[in-house]
Design a protein around this motif. Structure first.
Motif, PDB file in Angstrom:
ATOM      1  N   LEU A   1      34.175  -6.678 129.292  1.00  0.00           N
ATOM      2  CA  LEU A   1      33.546  -5.381 129.560  1.00  0.00           C
ATOM      3  C   LEU A   1      32.064  -5.575 129.862  1.00  0.00           C
ATOM      4  CD1 LEU A   1      34.284  -2.399 129.650  1.00  0.00           C
ATOM      5  CD2 LEU A   1      33.552  -2.191 127.291  1.00  0.00           C
ATOM      6  N   ALA A   2      31.422  -6.477 129.088  1.00  0.00           N
ATOM      7  CA  ALA A   2      29.998  -6.749 129.312  1.00  0.00           C
ATOM      8  C   ALA A   2      29.783  -7.347 130.700  1.00  0.00           C
ATOM      9  CB  ALA A   2      29.473  -7.692 128.232  1.00  0.00           C
ATOM     10  N   VAL A   3      30.636  -8.327 131.066  1.00  0.00           N
ATOM     11  CA  VAL A   3      30.496  -8.951 132.387  1.00  0.00           C
ATOM     12  C   VAL A   3      30.653  -7.901 133.489  1.00  0.00           C
ATOM     13  CG1 VAL A   3      31.547 -10.594 133.985  1.00  0.00           C
ATOM     14  CG2 VAL A   3      31.307 -11.192 131.578  1.00  0.00           C
ATOM     15  N   SER A   4      31.672  -7.029 133.341  1.00  0.00           N
ATOM     16  CA  SER A   4      31.910  -6.008 134.358  1.00  0.00           C
ATOM     17  C   SER A   4      30.722  -5.071 134.470  1.00  0.00           C
ATOM     18  CB  SER A   4      33.164  -5.205 134.029  1.00  0.00           C
ATOM     19  OG  SER A   4      34.272  -6.060 133.997  1.00  0.00           O
ATOM     20  N   LEU A   5      30.127  -4.721 133.320  1.00  0.00           N
ATOM     21  CA  LEU A   5      28.966  -3.827 133.349  1.00  0.00           C
ATOM     22  C   LEU A   5      27.801  -4.495 134.067  1.00  0.00           C
ATOM     23  CD1 LEU A   5      29.193  -2.162 129.829  1.00  0.00           C
ATOM     24  CD2 LEU A   5      29.469  -1.059 132.051  1.00  0.00           C
ATOM     25  N   VAL A   6      27.639  -5.799 133.840  1.00  0.00           N
ATOM     26  CA  VAL A   6      26.572  -6.523 134.544  1.00  0.00           C
ATOM     27  C   VAL A   6      26.830  -6.473 136.055  1.00  0.00           C
ATOM     28  CG1 VAL A   6      25.579  -8.799 134.959  1.00  0.00           C
ATOM     29  CG2 VAL A   6      26.016  -8.048 132.617  1.00  0.00           C
TER      30      VAL A   6
ATOM     31  N   LEU B   1      24.493  -4.857 138.892  1.00  0.00           N
ATOM     32  CA  LEU B   1      23.971  -5.644 140.014  1.00  0.00           C
ATOM     33  C   LEU B   1      24.274  -4.970 141.357  1.00  0.00           C
ATOM     34  CD1 LEU B   1      24.770  -9.342 139.068  1.00  0.00           C
ATOM     35  CD2 LEU B   1      22.528  -8.265 139.286  1.00  0.00           C
ATOM     36  N   ALA B   2      25.422  -4.273 141.413  1.00  0.00           N
ATOM     37  CA  ALA B   2      25.810  -3.647 142.676  1.00  0.00           C
ATOM     38  C   ALA B   2      24.998  -2.381 142.946  1.00  0.00           C
ATOM     39  CB  ALA B   2      27.296  -3.325 142.667  1.00  0.00           C
ATOM     40  N   ARG B   3      24.253  -1.922 141.964  1.00  0.00           N
ATOM     41  CA  ARG B   3      23.387  -0.737 142.091  1.00  0.00           C
ATOM     42  C   ARG B   3      24.092   0.449 142.747  1.00  0.00           C
ATOM     43  NH1 ARG B   3      17.850  -3.402 144.004  1.00  0.00           N
ATOM     44  NH2 ARG B   3      19.076  -3.536 145.866  1.00  0.00           N
ATOM     45  N   LEU B   4      25.220   0.838 142.158  1.00  0.00           N
ATOM     46  CA  LEU B   4      25.961   1.980 142.690  1.00  0.00           C
ATOM     47  C   LEU B   4      25.545   3.224 141.942  1.00  0.00           C
ATOM     48  CD1 LEU B   4      29.398   0.195 142.726  1.00  0.00           C
ATOM     49  CD2 LEU B   4      27.950   0.666 144.699  1.00  0.00           C
ATOM     50  N   SER B   5      25.890   4.386 142.511  1.00  0.00           N
ATOM     51  CA  SER B   5      25.588   5.636 141.818  1.00  0.00           C
ATOM     52  C   SER B   5      26.469   5.727 140.574  1.00  0.00           C
ATOM     53  CB  SER B   5      25.850   6.801 142.761  1.00  0.00           C
ATOM     54  OG  SER B   5      26.365   7.886 142.041  1.00  0.00           O
ATOM     55  N   MET B   6      25.841   5.720 139.401  1.00  0.00           N
ATOM     56  CA  MET B   6      26.600   5.716 138.150  1.00  0.00           C
ATOM     57  C   MET B   6      27.481   6.958 138.033  1.00  0.00           C
ATOM     58  SD  MET B   6      26.621   3.160 136.351  1.00  0.00           S
ATOM     59  CE  MET B   6      26.101   1.687 137.190  1.00  0.00           C
TER      60      MET B   6
ATOM     61  N   ALA C   1      37.516  -2.548 132.099  1.00  0.00           N
ATOM     62  CA  ALA C   1      36.780  -3.759 132.488  1.00  0.00           C
ATOM     63  C   ALA C   1      37.249  -4.214 133.864  1.00  0.00           C
ATOM     64  CB  ALA C   1      36.999  -4.855 131.452  1.00  0.00           C
ATOM     65  N   ILE C   2      38.577  -4.227 134.081  1.00  0.00           N
ATOM     66  CA  ILE C   2      39.079  -4.667 135.387  1.00  0.00           C
ATOM     67  C   ILE C   2      38.653  -3.700 136.484  1.00  0.00           C
ATOM     68  CG2 ILE C   2      41.129  -5.231 136.739  1.00  0.00           C
ATOM     69  CD1 ILE C   2      42.544  -6.025 134.226  1.00  0.00           C
ATOM     70  N   LEU C   3      38.782  -2.389 136.195  1.00  0.00           N
ATOM     71  CA  LEU C   3      38.431  -1.403 137.220  1.00  0.00           C
ATOM     72  C   LEU C   3      36.971  -1.516 137.632  1.00  0.00           C
ATOM     73  CD1 LEU C   3      40.347   1.764 136.023  1.00  0.00           C
ATOM     74  CD2 LEU C   3      40.738   0.433 138.081  1.00  0.00           C
ATOM     75  N   LEU C   4      36.084  -1.677 136.639  1.00  0.00           N
ATOM     76  CA  LEU C   4      34.651  -1.789 136.959  1.00  0.00           C
ATOM     77  C   LEU C   4      34.400  -2.997 137.840  1.00  0.00           C
ATOM     78  CD1 LEU C   4      32.944  -0.899 133.570  1.00  0.00           C
ATOM     79  CD2 LEU C   4      32.699   0.323 135.721  1.00  0.00           C
ATOM     80  N   ALA C   5      35.075  -4.127 137.517  1.00  0.00           N
ATOM     81  CA  ALA C   5      34.876  -5.330 138.324  1.00  0.00           C
ATOM     82  C   ALA C   5      35.410  -5.114 139.739  1.00  0.00           C
ATOM     83  CB  ALA C   5      35.576  -6.517 137.666  1.00  0.00           C
ATOM     84  N   LEU C   6      36.541  -4.410 139.856  1.00  0.00           N
ATOM     85  CA  LEU C   6      37.094  -4.166 141.186  1.00  0.00           C
ATOM     86  C   LEU C   6      36.171  -3.270 141.998  1.00  0.00           C
ATOM     87  CD1 LEU C   6      40.941  -3.735 140.690  1.00  0.00           C
ATOM     88  CD2 LEU C   6      39.618  -5.776 141.164  1.00  0.00           C
ATOM     89  N   ILE C   7      35.592  -2.263 141.349  1.00  0.00           N
ATOM     90  CA  ILE C   7      34.647  -1.408 142.072  1.00  0.00           C
ATOM     91  C   ILE C   7      33.450  -2.248 142.512  1.00  0.00           C
ATOM     92  CG2 ILE C   7      33.045   0.542 141.889  1.00  0.00           C
ATOM     93  CD1 ILE C   7      35.001   1.865 139.968  1.00  0.00           C
ATOM     94  N   ALA C   8      32.929  -3.066 141.568  1.00  0.00           N
ATOM     95  CA  ALA C   8      31.721  -3.835 141.875  1.00  0.00           C
ATOM     96  C   ALA C   8      31.978  -4.866 142.964  1.00  0.00           C
ATOM     97  CB  ALA C   8      31.201  -4.521 140.618  1.00  0.00           C
ATOM     98  N   LEU C   9      33.150  -5.511 142.947  1.00  0.00           N
ATOM     99  CA  LEU C   9      33.359  -6.621 143.871  1.00  0.00           C
ATOM    100  C   LEU C   9      34.118  -6.229 145.141  1.00  0.00           C
ATOM    101  CD1 LEU C   9      34.176  -9.446 141.316  1.00  0.00           C
ATOM    102  CD2 LEU C   9      32.053  -9.069 142.560  1.00  0.00           C
ATOM    103  N   LEU C  10      35.191  -5.445 145.001  1.00  0.00           N
ATOM    104  CA  LEU C  10      35.993  -5.151 146.194  1.00  0.00           C
ATOM    105  C   LEU C  10      35.533  -3.887 146.904  1.00  0.00           C
ATOM    106  CD1 LEU C  10      39.632  -6.110 145.222  1.00  0.00           C
ATOM    107  CD2 LEU C  10      37.842  -7.474 146.259  1.00  0.00           C
TER     108      LEU C  10
END
Lengths: 252, 206
Positions: A45-50, A54-59, A114-123
């Motif tokens: 979860l921490a990694v995904s939040l980072v 980093l992606a600086r999206l609208s929270m 955690a997975i969803l946040l990473a998918l939003i950030a990366l994909l």
């Protein structure tokens, strides 16, 4: 309605090589999905939040997305505390909520988000067309890539078609209700959509043949790996290995 | 009826991915590369149709249409649904990457089953048979999908049983609506463009 909400941006993550993003997102998602211990999941979860920072999206948009897609998880929360075997924690009428049940519900909630946040950030930070080309470079079968890109391309066109048909129905005084008339009208709408799509596909195909289409989709996009990409890849791989270690220790 | 990330266990995810890969490779073998535009545009149409919400009492449900997808595309509904689910995962974060396989199987396998059961029957001369099989096709596709989703959940974790049962029951109205929509849609296509029905996008039929 159908837009790539997170695809445009100037952040570090937006500029990463899409192939790196796909590979790391995939491995990361698999590792998190298979982890069960809280230390590993909280680390995830921490990694995904980072990553999302980093992606600086609208929270606001990210949070809205998470709320929408957590439906199944919320639904499981109604049941899990009471159906999971274990030590009773509190009682609600005839139902006993177990400590283990609640722990399990928290576990899948953390995992999912955690997975969803990473998918939003990366994909989701990569334009679909770029993703398609990058998957092609990663040896995903050509025919699947073409199907993927064509489908995405025509979703917009067909959505406009749908909008037009919908407006025509409204203009004729159509009000959706729970009755056969409504269902029949919607069925005809879907049928018309399919017929028009089919006819359109025929025209597209002919136009493509005229331009020399031979079943191969050429691309001009070139991907190049920069130092930043290599650094990102190394860090991400170490993080994933670290998570595997934590999880391994937990189950041993 | 998407299963979210993080809910299923490793054996279910791996089995789902393997079955999906098998279905997709059958689909791709049967697909004529010349027909990519047709299959893709129909996939887009199904994607858009799945955004349509139809009212049911005070609430509304979105269309799934995997029955009619199977009728039109046959085995090609595997790649078609895979692509649609991948796009939904990237654009709206519905479903996800690790569950892409199992979600594809849960939606596409009923479509293929319906194709084998009903593709001849819906074009039957007798109106009663054709209409009844249209309804059965829409109803059965959603019913089988609900059952597969429930089985995936229960297999992953025994304590999901009650939730899984409720998912199947809650989808009963959806099955009826999908049955009605498929019935009318098949009747419409039979009148307007009969050549669309019957999985004609598979290679051998052309």
């Amino acid at each position: 309605m159908i837009e790539e909400q997170f695809a445009s941006g100037e952040s570090f993550v937006h500029h990463l090589d899409p192939r790196m993003k796909i590979i790391t997102a995939f491995i990361y998602a698999v590792v998190v999905a298979l982890s069960s211990g809280f230390p590993a999941l909280l680390a995830a979860l921490a990694v995904s939040l980072v990553l999302i920072t980093l992606a600086r999206l609208s929270m606001r948009k990210v949070l809205y997305r998470l709320v929408v897609v957590n439906g199944l998880i919320l639904f499981l929360w109604i049941f899990l505390p009471f159906t999971y075997q274990g030590e009773a924690w509190f009682t609600l009428g005839p139902l006993h909520a177990t400590r283990e049940g609640i722990a399990f519900a928290i576990q899948i909630t953390v995992k999912c988000n955690a997975i969803l946040l990473a998918l939003i950030a990366l994909l989701a930070t990569t334009p679909i067309v770029t993703l398609g080309h990058a998957m092609g470079r990663l040896r995903v079968p050509d025919i699947l890539i073409q199907l993927f890109l064509f489908t995405y391309r025509y979703i917009h066109v067909i959505f406009q078609e749908y909008d037009r048909l919908r407006n025509a129905m409204k203009a004729r005084g159509f009000v959706p209700r729970t009755n056969t008339h409504t269902y029949r009208s919607y069925a005809y709408l879907v049928g018309m959509l399919l017929v028009r799509s089919y006819d359109r596909a025929e025209r597209i195909h002919k136009a493509m043949l005229c331009r020399g289409f031979r079943g191969k989709y050429h691309t001009l996009s070139q991907f190049s790996v920069t130092r930043g990409d290599v650094a990102y890849f190394m860090v991400m791989v170490s993080v994933i290995l670290g998570m595997v270690l934590i999880q391994w220790k937990a189950i041993r | 009826m998407h299963i979210s990330e993080g809910v299923l266990s490793a054996p279910v995810l791996v089995t789902g991915a393997a079955l999906a890969a098998a279905g997709i490779s059958v689909g791709l073998k049967k697909m004529d590369p010349e027909k990519i535009p047709q299959v893709a545009v129909l996939s887009s149409a199904f994607f858009v149709a799945s955004l349509i919400h139809v009212p049911i009492g005070p609430s509304s449900v979105h269309l799934i249409l995997n029955g009619i997808n199977g009728l039109l595309l046959g085995w090609l509904c595997f790649p078609s649904i895979l692509v649609a689910l991948a796009l939904q995962a990237i654009l709206f974060q519905f479903g996800g990457i690790t569950v892409l396989g199992i979600n594809t199987v849960n939606m596409a396998l009923p479509g293929v089953i319906c194709y084998y059961l009903f593709s001849r029957l819906v074009t039957h001369e007798r109106k009663v048979i054709s209409l009844a099989s249209g309804f059965a096709c829409g109803f059965l596709a959603v019913f089988l999908s609900a059952i597969l989703v429930a089985l995936s959940l229960v297999w992953a974790e025994g304590s999901f049983t009650e939730a899984a049962e409720l998912i199947v029951v809650a989808h009963l109205p959806v099955m009826i609506i999908e049955g009605l929509i498929t019935l009318f849609c098949v009747a419409f296509l039979k009148r307007v463009k009969p050549e669309l029905l019957g999985g004609r996008h598979e290679k051998r039929a052309w």
